[in-house]
Structures are given as structure tokens and as C-alpha cells.
Design a protein around this motif. Structure first.
Motif, PDB file in Angstrom:
ATOM      1  N   ALA A 431      -8.328  11.596   5.116  1.00 23.83           N
ATOM      2  CA  ALA A 431      -7.220  10.639   5.150  1.00 23.83           C
ATOM      3  C   ALA A 431      -7.664   9.226   4.785  1.00 23.83           C
ATOM      4  O   ALA A 431      -7.032   8.553   3.955  1.00 23.83           O
ATOM      5  CB  ALA A 431      -6.564  10.655   6.524  1.00 23.83           C
ATOM      6  N   GLN A 432      -8.771   8.755   5.371  1.00 18.39           N
ATOM      7  CA  GLN A 432      -9.204   7.378   5.132  1.00 18.39           C
ATOM      8  C   GLN A 432      -9.648   7.172   3.676  1.00 18.39           C
ATOM      9  O   GLN A 432      -9.293   6.179   3.037  1.00 18.39           O
ATOM     10  CB  GLN A 432     -10.340   7.002   6.083  1.00 18.39           C
ATOM     11  CG  GLN A 432     -10.733   5.529   6.027  1.00 18.39           C
ATOM     12  CD  GLN A 432      -9.549   4.593   6.292  1.00 18.39           C
ATOM     13  OE1 GLN A 432      -8.729   4.854   7.170  1.00 18.39           O
ATOM     14  NE2 GLN A 432      -9.452   3.526   5.501  1.00 18.39           N
ATOM     15  N   LYS A 433     -10.407   8.154   3.175  1.00 15.90           N
ATOM     16  CA  LYS A 433     -10.865   8.048   1.783  1.00 15.90           C
ATOM     17  C   LYS A 433      -9.687   8.041   0.819  1.00 15.90           C
ATOM     18  O   LYS A 433      -9.672   7.281  -0.159  1.00 15.90           O
ATOM     19  CB  LYS A 433     -11.804   9.206   1.447  1.00 15.90           C
ATOM     20  CG  LYS A 433     -13.160   9.136   2.125  1.00 15.90           C
ATOM     21  CD  LYS A 433     -14.020  10.322   1.715  1.00 15.90           C
ATOM     22  CE  LYS A 433     -15.395  10.264   2.400  1.00 15.90           C
ATOM     23  NZ  LYS A 433     -16.245  11.401   2.011  1.00 15.90           N
ATOM     24  N   LEU A 434      -8.702   8.864   1.092  1.00 16.48           N
ATOM     25  CA  LEU A 434      -7.539   8.935   0.202  1.00 16.48           C
ATOM     26  C   LEU A 434      -6.710   7.656   0.274  1.00 16.48           C
ATOM     27  O   LEU A 434      -6.160   7.206  -0.738  1.00 16.48           O
ATOM     28  CB  LEU A 434      -6.685  10.160   0.560  1.00 16.48           C
ATOM     29  CG  LEU A 434      -7.314  11.517   0.203  1.00 16.48           C
ATOM     30  CD1 LEU A 434      -6.471  12.651   0.757  1.00 16.48           C
ATOM     31  CD2 LEU A 434      -7.480  11.669  -1.305  1.00 16.48           C
ATOM     32  N   LYS A 435      -6.619   7.055   1.441  1.00 14.84           N
ATOM     33  CA  LYS A 435      -5.883   5.790   1.559  1.00 14.84           C
ATOM     34  C   LYS A 435      -6.590   4.683   0.776  1.00 14.84           C
ATOM     35  O   LYS A 435      -5.948   3.864   0.112  1.00 14.84           O
ATOM     36  CB  LYS A 435      -5.740   5.399   3.029  1.00 14.84           C
ATOM     37  CG  LYS A 435      -4.712   6.243   3.775  1.00 14.84           C
ATOM     38  CD  LYS A 435      -4.611   5.835   5.233  1.00 14.84           C
ATOM     39  CE  LYS A 435      -3.596   6.714   5.969  1.00 14.84           C
ATOM     40  NZ  LYS A 435      -3.490   6.363   7.407  1.00 14.84           N
ATOM     41  N   GLU A 436      -7.924   4.690   0.829  1.00 14.96           N
ATOM     42  CA  GLU A 436      -8.684   3.701   0.063  1.00 14.96           C
ATOM     43  C   GLU A 436      -8.488   3.904  -1.435  1.00 14.96           C
ATOM     44  O   GLU A 436      -8.292   2.941  -2.191  1.00 14.96           O
ATOM     45  CB  GLU A 436     -10.169   3.792   0.429  1.00 14.96           C
ATOM     46  CG  GLU A 436     -10.477   3.335   1.845  1.00 14.96           C
ATOM     47  CD  GLU A 436     -11.913   3.624   2.256  1.00 14.96           C
ATOM     48  OE1 GLU A 436     -12.692   4.099   1.388  1.00 14.96           O
ATOM     49  OE2 GLU A 436     -12.257   3.393   3.440  1.00 14.96           O
ATOM     50  N   LEU A 437      -8.524   5.156  -1.846  1.00 17.12           N
ATOM     51  CA  LEU A 437      -8.283   5.451  -3.266  1.00 17.12           C
ATOM     52  C   LEU A 437      -6.865   5.079  -3.673  1.00 17.12           C
ATOM     53  O   LEU A 437      -6.637   4.538  -4.760  1.00 17.12           O
ATOM     54  CB  LEU A 437      -8.526   6.948  -3.533  1.00 17.12           C
ATOM     55  CG  LEU A 437      -9.977   7.421  -3.570  1.00 17.12           C
ATOM     56  CD1 LEU A 437     -10.026   8.936  -3.609  1.00 17.12           C
ATOM     57  CD2 LEU A 437     -10.700   6.843  -4.790  1.00 17.12           C
ATOM     58  N   ALA A 438      -5.921   5.349  -2.785  1.00 17.95           N
ATOM     59  CA  ALA A 438      -4.519   5.029  -3.073  1.00 17.95           C
ATOM     60  C   ALA A 438      -4.340   3.519  -3.243  1.00 17.95           C
ATOM     61  O   ALA A 438      -3.612   3.070  -4.148  1.00 17.95           O
ATOM     62  CB  ALA A 438      -3.618   5.558  -1.958  1.00 17.95           C
ATOM     63  N   ASN A 439      -4.987   2.742  -2.389  1.00 16.65           N
ATOM     64  CA  ASN A 439      -4.889   1.281  -2.508  1.00 16.65           C
ATOM     65  C   ASN A 439      -5.413   0.797  -3.847  1.00 16.65           C
ATOM     66  O   ASN A 439      -4.851  -0.094  -4.486  1.00 16.65           O
ATOM     67  CB  ASN A 439      -5.661   0.611  -1.366  1.00 16.65           C
ATOM     68  CG  ASN A 439      -4.826   0.523  -0.101  1.00 16.65           C
ATOM     69  OD1 ASN A 439      -3.616   0.282  -0.167  1.00 16.65           O
ATOM     70  ND2 ASN A 439      -5.451   0.727   1.050  1.00 16.65           N
ATOM     71  N   LYS A 440      -6.515   1.397  -4.322  1.00 18.93           N
ATOM     72  CA  LYS A 440      -7.068   1.019  -5.631  1.00 18.93           C
ATOM     73  C   LYS A 440      -6.082   1.359  -6.747  1.00 18.93           C
ATOM     74  O   LYS A 440      -5.898   0.568  -7.685  1.00 18.93           O
ATOM     75  CB  LYS A 440      -8.391   1.741  -5.862  1.00 18.93           C
ATOM     76  CG  LYS A 440      -9.522   1.271  -4.975  1.00 18.93           C
ATOM     77  CD  LYS A 440     -10.801   2.017  -5.264  1.00 18.93           C
ATOM     78  CE  LYS A 440     -11.936   1.555  -4.341  1.00 18.93           C
ATOM     79  NZ  LYS A 440     -13.195   2.311  -4.619  1.00 18.93           N
ATOM     80  N   ILE A 441      -5.460   2.520  -6.641  1.00 20.65           N
ATOM     81  CA  ILE A 441      -4.489   2.935  -7.672  1.00 20.65           C
ATOM     82  C   ILE A 441      -3.284   2.006  -7.646  1.00 20.65           C
ATOM     83  O   ILE A 441      -2.786   1.562  -8.696  1.00 20.65           O
ATOM     84  CB  ILE A 441      -4.074   4.404  -7.450  1.00 20.65           C
ATOM     85  CG1 ILE A 441      -5.264   5.336  -7.662  1.00 20.65           C
ATOM     86  CG2 ILE A 441      -2.931   4.784  -8.400  1.00 20.65           C
ATOM     87  CD1 ILE A 441      -5.009   6.783  -7.283  1.00 20.65           C
ATOM     88  N   ILE A 442      -2.802   1.687  -6.433  1.00 18.24           N
ATOM     89  CA  ILE A 442      -1.637   0.814  -6.294  1.00 18.24           C
ATOM     90  C   ILE A 442      -1.936  -0.563  -6.903  1.00 18.24           C
ATOM     91  O   ILE A 442      -1.128  -1.132  -7.637  1.00 18.24           O
ATOM     92  CB  ILE A 442      -1.249   0.667  -4.805  1.00 18.24           C
ATOM     93  CG1 ILE A 442      -0.712   1.996  -4.268  1.00 18.24           C
ATOM     94  CG2 ILE A 442      -0.194  -0.421  -4.634  1.00 18.24           C
ATOM     95  CD1 ILE A 442      -0.596   2.049  -2.754  1.00 18.24           C
ATOM     96  N   THR A 443      -3.144  -1.057  -6.624  1.00 19.95           N
ATOM     97  CA  THR A 443      -3.538  -2.363  -7.173  1.00 19.95           C
ATOM     98  C   THR A 443      -3.580  -2.323  -8.690  1.00 19.95           C
ATOM     99  O   THR A 443      -3.132  -3.255  -9.377  1.00 19.95           O
ATOM    100  CB  THR A 443      -4.930  -2.768  -6.624  1.00 19.95           C
ATOM    101  OG1 THR A 443      -4.858  -2.840  -5.198  1.00 19.95           O
ATOM    102  CG2 THR A 443      -5.357  -4.113  -7.184  1.00 19.95           C
ATOM    103  N   SER A 444      -4.075  -1.218  -9.249  1.00 18.63           N
ATOM    104  CA  SER A 444      -4.190  -1.106 -10.714  1.00 18.63           C
ATOM    105  C   SER A 444      -2.831  -1.018 -11.386  1.00 18.63           C
ATOM    106  O   SER A 444      -2.706  -1.302 -12.581  1.00 18.63           O
ATOM    107  CB  SER A 444      -5.038   0.115 -11.073  1.00 18.63           C
ATOM    108  OG  SER A 444      -4.310   1.308 -10.820  1.00 18.63           O
ATOM    109  N   LEU A 445      -1.832  -0.587 -10.645  1.00 16.09           N
ATOM    110  CA  LEU A 445      -0.481  -0.442 -11.218  1.00 16.09           C
ATOM    111  C   LEU A 445       0.353  -1.715 -11.115  1.00 16.09           C
ATOM    112  O   LEU A 445       1.443  -1.788 -11.678  1.00 16.09           O
ATOM    113  CB  LEU A 445       0.257   0.710 -10.511  1.00 16.09           C
ATOM    114  CG  LEU A 445      -0.336   2.122 -10.756  1.00 16.09           C
ATOM    115  CD1 LEU A 445       0.405   3.122  -9.905  1.00 16.09           C
ATOM    116  CD2 LEU A 445      -0.261   2.496 -12.233  1.00 16.09           C
ATOM    117  N   ILE A 446      -0.134  -2.694 -10.364  1.00 14.47           N
ATOM    118  CA  ILE A 446       0.645  -3.943 -10.195  1.00 14.47           C
ATOM    119  C   ILE A 446       0.570  -4.786 -11.469  1.00 14.47           C
ATOM    120  O   ILE A 446      -0.481  -4.962 -12.061  1.00 14.47           O
ATOM    121  CB  ILE A 446       0.084  -4.755  -8.990  1.00 14.47           C
ATOM    122  CG1 ILE A 446       0.318  -3.980  -7.697  1.00 14.47           C
ATOM    123  CG2 ILE A 446       0.738  -6.126  -8.924  1.00 14.47           C
ATOM    124  CD1 ILE A 446      -0.304  -4.625  -6.476  1.00 14.47           C
TER     125      ILE A 446
END
Length: 446
Positions: A431-446
Motif C-alpha cells: 500500500a505505501q509503495k503504491l501510494k508513493e508511486l501514485a503521487n509521482k504519477i499524479i505530479t507528472s500529470l499536472i
């Protein structure tokens, strides 16, 4: 000759006799009992008319009363009780225009398809065998009652049933019966797809599925599955093969267990080879893209025969994947499992083994070893609980919404990206690793 009828069957027969009527177990249940097989159903024939049967028993259902059939319910089990009858003229190669009830058992037995299905029995009179069905059982022969031409003209499906019974029982079809099938095979076009489907599945899941060859030789597949005829007529000049496409198919049917989806898959796994065939300068045949084209052809054939969606989807997926040979790494196998689905994936190994065993001996041992290694890695992935489907991810859409992602295509895109990374590296499925990865993806899409 004695047959042990079930208690409820004897009860129905005795009740009918007590009211002045004859009654016998009849047809397939008698045949199977004489062969030492367990009957699936117990049918009863009687001199009583439907209204009289209904008056004798407390709980009945009018299942086919216009043709004389009433179902008697005993202990939540139904027993079909049918009045002796004579069939009138058949106008559609299936249904008699009219039926006439009779009190003569022999006349009723005369209308039945094969001698082995035209025997009746009760514990009072014993076996009634007017057409020497016992002799044909002993000789392992399928023979029509009376004139084969007449029986097949009445109901064209009986031609398919002759082959199906031969496949289930390991019998031969008698010469005149076989000749009549060849002559009347085109009449199969009058039979509904649903009825053909039932017989096809029974034949394929029998102990002798290779008797599809008989359907071809007798002209029946030309009517309901012409694609199979083309397969039988297509050679395979290739070091991997020693049979035509059709004969290879028949051999693969014998090498896979009697499961409907597996047998249908093997029947159709190479259906596209005739349309994909090319020949190189050395005279060798190649069949590029036949699994993909075959999946589309399989869908059309199974829909034409009115198979259910699940069966159709499973067979199409297995046909499409049957020749896929990825390099055996955990990553590749995870991706294959994700693509095919964990429920269906074990069947793929059975399909691949059957396919290999129907080929030439060229590199057979190596091919089988490859399949064994493929399966070993698959089982390791299962044992390690590695993620091979989105629902197994430790993050979902609700988690992303809580992280501020709006519902919609963007959310789905993020989940897809995360899933791709987990397939490459299952250790990321925390869960924690995926949330960190998700944050990186979200940032890249902004």
C-alpha cells in the motif's frame, strides 16, 4: 434377463398396472442398464392415456401432453410417463404432424430410432425386445429400427445421434444405417443449431471424440461445420507435423481430458490454418497468425451453434493463446496470466500438451519440457501470491480518490500505470509503495 429398476420406477409401473394399464421402463435407461451403465433418466411408457396418468398420481406436470408425455413427481424427482403412440407423417424432419395413441407396445417401439433404444422392461413381463436390440448390444452395433431411410427422414438429427451413440458406447454403425446417413446428410440443414450443439458436445466429451472423423466421412460436418471439412483436406508439409490439419486435430482431441471447453478448443484451435497457409521455396507450409484469425473464426462458429457466452469466450481465448511461446521468466508468465486470467490459465497447459502430442516427434521432448517449465513458473507465482490481476493490487480507486484524484479516465489511467509496474515488479504491491508511486504519477500529470 433381469434389470433392477429404481424403487420409484417400480412404484409407478405397479400403480399403473393396479389401474388396469401396462407400463414399462423404455429406451436409453434399459439400454444402459443392460450395458452395466448407470442411467441418467428413467423413462416410462404406458398404455394409459395422459388424463388417466394424471388421475392416478397426485403430483404431475404436463411436460409434453400433446405428444402423450406427463411427468410424475415422486420425492422431488420427475419421471416422464408417455402413452404408447404411433407417429404420423413428419413434415419438418423432426416433428410428426400428429400422433395417435395406441394400446400396442410394439407399435410404440417401432417408431424409435435404434434397436438398442427400442427395448422395454418391467419386473412383471421381463424384457420386451421386438427388434433384437440385445443382439446389437452384444455385437456393438448401431442399427435403425426398420428402414433406416424412414427413421432419418422422420428426424434428421438421428443421423448425428447414430455417430454420437457409437462414440459414447464404442460401437460401429451398421452398413445400411451408414449408407442412409450418407444419402440423407443434407437434411441436417433442417435441424436447429441448439439440437446440433447438444449432440456435438456429447460426442466431443465421449471416450471417442475422434469420431468427428465419421461425421466428416458421412457428410454431416459439411452441413453444420464446413470449416472442419476444409481442415480435413488441408495438408501440413512441415517438420513439426505428420498429419493434415484435420487429422492433427482429431489426435489432439484424444490427448485432452473430456471437458467441454477443452475439447471444443482442441476441435477449433487450428481452424484458421487453411486460410492462413503459405508455402515457402522449399515446399514447407507455414500458418502465420492462425491463432488470432482462429479465435475470430471460433467465435463465429460457436455463435452459429448457439453456445453460451462463457463457453465461447473461454474457447476463443484459449485458441488465441494456444501457440504463444514466451521466454519463460516470471515477468512474462505474470503478464500472460494477467492477459488470459487465472481461472482459464491452467487449461492452457492442457491445450499446449495435447497440441504437442498431436504433432510429429520433431523436438517433442523439448516442447513438453518447455510446457513443464512454463507450468512450474506459473505455480511458483501462485505460491508466492504475486499480483496478476488489478483486484489483487493493494490500492484501488477509492484510495486514489482519497488522495485527491477525481473519478474519471485519469483515475483509471493511474491505476493502469500502477498495475503495469506491479506486473514488472511484484514487490511493489504494498500500500505505501503504491501510494508513493501514485503521487509521482499524479505530479507528472499536472
Amino acid at each position: 434377463m433381469r434389470i433392477d429398476l429404481p424403487q420409484n420406477v417400480n412404484f409407478i409401473i405397479d400403480r399403473l398396472y393396479e389401474h388396469g394399464f401396462e407400463a414399462y421402463a423404455v429406451g436409453g435407461c434399459v439400454r444402459d442398464s443392460l450395458l452395466g451403465r448407470t442411467p441418467q433418466d428413467w423413462d416410462i411408457t404406458t398404455s394409459a392415456k395422459p388424463a388417466q396418468v394424471k388421475a392416478i398420481f397426485d403430483h404431475t406436470i404436463d411436460t409434453g401432453i400433446q405428444h402423450g408425455t406427463v411427468t410424475v413427481m415422486l420425492e422431488h424427482v420427475g419421471y416422464e410417463v408417455t402413452t404408447y403412440r404411433i407417429d404420423g407423417e413428419y413434415e419438418d424432419a423432426r416433428h410428426p404432424k400428429e400422433v395417435t395413441f395406441t394400446s400396442n407396445l410394439k407399435l410404440d417401439l417401432e417408431r424409435r430410432d435404434f434397436t438398442i433404444n427400442a427395448m422395454a422392461y418391467n419386473h412383471r413381463a421381463g424384457l420386451v425386445d421386438e427388434f433384437d436390440g440385445i443382439a446389437d448390444l452384444k455385437a456393438h452395433v448401431i442399427r435403425c429400427v426398420g428402414c433406416a431411410h424412414d427413421r432419418f427422414s422422420e428426424d434428421a438429427l438421428r443421423m448425428f445421434r447414430a455417430v454420437r451413440f457409437a462414440a459414447q458406447l464404442g460401437f460401429d454403425i451398421e452398413a445400411q444405417t451408414k449408407a442412409a446417413i450418407k444419402e440423407l446428410a443434407p437434411a441436417m440443414s433442417k435441424v436447429s443449431a441448439e439440437r446440433i450443439q447438444v449432440e456435438l458436445v456429447k460426442l466431443l466429451t465421449s471416450d471417442h471424440p475422434q469420431m468427428m472423423r465419421d461425421l466428416y466421412e458421412l457428410g454431416l460436418t459439411a452441413v453444420f461445420m464446413p470449416e472442419f471439412d476444409v481442415m480435413m483436406q488441408t495438408p501440413q508439409h512441415n517438420k513439426h507435423h505428420m498429419y493434415s490439419v484435420g487429422e492433427h486435430t482429431l489426435h489432439t482431441l484424444e490427448h485432452v481430458r473430456a471437458d467441454k471447453i477443452l475439447r471444443l478448443t482442441m476441435l477449433l484451435h487450428d481452424v484458421a490454418k487453411p486460410v492462413c497457409i503459405t508455402t515457402d521455396e522449399e515446399g514447407q507450409n507455414h500458418f502465420k497468425k492462425h491463432p488470432v484469425v482462429g479465435a475470430d473464426m471460433t467465435r463465429k462458429i460457436l455463435r452459429r451453434l448457439k453456445f453460451d457466452n462463457r463457453t465461447t469466450d473461454c474457447c476463443c481465448k484459449l485458441v488465441k493463446e494456444h501457440d504463444d511461446r514466451p521466454a519463460i521468466t516470471e515477468r512474462n508468465v505474470r503478464r500472460a496470466m494477467s492477459r488470459i486470467g487465472t481461472e482459464l490459465f491452467p487449461l492452457l497447459f492442457e491445450v499446449k500438451r495435447a497440441d504437442t502430442l498431436g504433432q510429429s516427434m520433431y523436438k517433442r521432448a523439448e516442447k513438453l519440457e518447455y510446457i513443464a517449465e512454463y507450468e512450474r513458473v506459473y505455480r511458483k507465482i501462485l505460491a508466492d501470491h504475486q499480483c496478476v490481476s488489478k483486484k489483487e493490487m493493494k490500492i484501488n480507486g477509492s484510495d486514489l480518490i482519497k488522495m485527491g484524484v477525481e473519478p474519471g479516465p485519469k483515475l483509471g489511467d493511474i491505476l493502469d500505470r500502477l498495475y503495469e509496474q506491479v506486473l514488472d515488479d511484484p514487490s511493489l504491491n504494498e500500500a505505501q509503495k503504491l501510494k508513493e508511486l501514485a503521487n509521482k504519477i499524479i505530479t507528472s500529470l499536472i
